[in-house]
Design a protein around this motif. Structure first.
Motif: not given
Length: 351
Positions: A199-213
């Motif tokens: 339900t969430v775009s891959t771009e948004q998932l990668l953005t969240n992962a980058t922010g956490i990392s």
């Protein structure tokens, strides 16, 4: 009076046959004159040119067209071998169509139509003398691109390269590649299943992962520095001595009073407690000594420092990029999967 003692019908038939033969002969003569035109001389606008060249391409003969920019500007009228080697091409050029050509022109041999008919391609050169009737030019062809030459070279390459061993290698590689079809199909099915429920775009998932990392490099840096100071305390104490010089007298006096109170009030009382209950604390100390006695051989300072430095280097490589655009670099190792390891091992690859 008749010349032959025949009937009227026979004489009529004979005369008809003779008339038809004479008419057919006239048609043949007229057609030959139209095709070959032996009485037609060179056009007034044509000039004769002789081209001396080391060789000619396959298919070049009398009547071969001379082409410039895709337009026929003349034709070959004769080909002669030179005593000193090489070939002389005599050609008639149309002076109007061949304007711009000089004695520095370049030639090559190539097909002039889709049927592979060979022609001589002319290219203007820089400088030189303008062409005139009877001029002789010496030039080296820029290449032989005729269809016959292409087929000959292709046959030579095929004979020398496409060997039975190469065919066997291609056949084996094809069969081994077919073994990956189930794995590829499984990956596609899994990817489609994830795409249908996501339900969430891959771009948004990668953005969240980058922010956490982003926080990991700082944490790892602090942890590595702490471990390095623990393993090499001399460097840490040296830096502390430099920092102590900047401490003020008031700060030093306050810390001294605190340490004095801790020494008298805390550590003296703790010493009296340990002295009066040494027998009770002895089993506890023995257990602690037995547990931590194996730690120094397992964690050697030199090895630990090298391991921590290697971990730090690998983490830094994982989070490369500018502070605003950090990206986590991940490499997926597929050679540990049975479906990939078996075909790789079968073709002699290394896992």
């Amino acid at each position: 009076m008749t010349l032959l003692h025949t009937s009227d019908e026979s004489e009529t038939r004979t005369l008809t046959i003779v008339g038809v033969a004479i008419a057919f002969l006239c048609v043949v003569v007229a057609g030959s004159l139209y095709v070959f035109d032996p009485f037609a001389g060179r056009a007034e606008s044509d000039i004769s040119v002789s081209i001396d060249t080391p060789y000619v391409g396959q298919g070049v003969a009398t009547g071969t067209a001379l082409v410039m920019h895709g337009v026929t500007v003349g034709q070959v009228t004769g080909i002669f071998s030179l005593p000193e080697g090489g070939v002389r091409l005599n050609a008639d050029l149309n002076s109007k169509s061949s304007q711009g050509l000089t004695d520095t022109m370049k030639v090559d041999y190539r097909p002039i139509n889709y049927f592979g008919v060979t022609g001589i391609n002319l290219s203007p050169g820089s400088g030189g003398q303008a062409l005139f009737d009877g001029i002789r030019i010496s030039t080296i062809p820029r290449g032989n691109f005729t269809l016959q030459t292409l087929l000959t070279r292709l046959g030579e390459v095929t004979t020398g390269v496409v060997t039975p061993q190469l065919i066997q290698v291609i056949d084996r590689a094809t069969r081994y590649t077919d073994a990956l079809n189930p794995l590829v199909e499984t990956m596609l099915i899994a990817a489609n299943a994830v795409a249908e429920v996501q339900t969430v775009s891959t771009e948004q998932l990668l953005t969240n992962a980058t922010g956490i990392s982003v926080a990991f490099p700082g944490f790892v840096n602090s942890a590595v520095k702490g471990g390095d100071n623990f393993i090499w305390p001399a460097n840490y104490l040296k830096s502390r001595d430099t920092a102590i010089k900047d401490i003020t007298e008031e700060h030093y006096r306050r810390n001294y009073e605190f340490l004095k109170e801790a020494n008298v009030g805390l550590f003296r009382s703790l010493g009296q407690l340990l002295r009066t209950h040494s027998a009770d604390l002895f089993p506890v100390t023995e257990i602690v000594r037995a547990l931590f006695g194996v730690v120094p051989p397992l964690i050697r300072p030199a090895d630990t420092a090298q391991m921590m430095a290697e971990m730090r280097t690998r983490f830094e490589k994982m989070y490369q990029g500018t502070p605003e655009q950090r990206a986590l670099q991940v490499r997926i190792v597929l050679d540990s999967l049975p479906g990939v390891a078996a075909p790789i091992a079968a073709i002699g690859g290394q896992q």
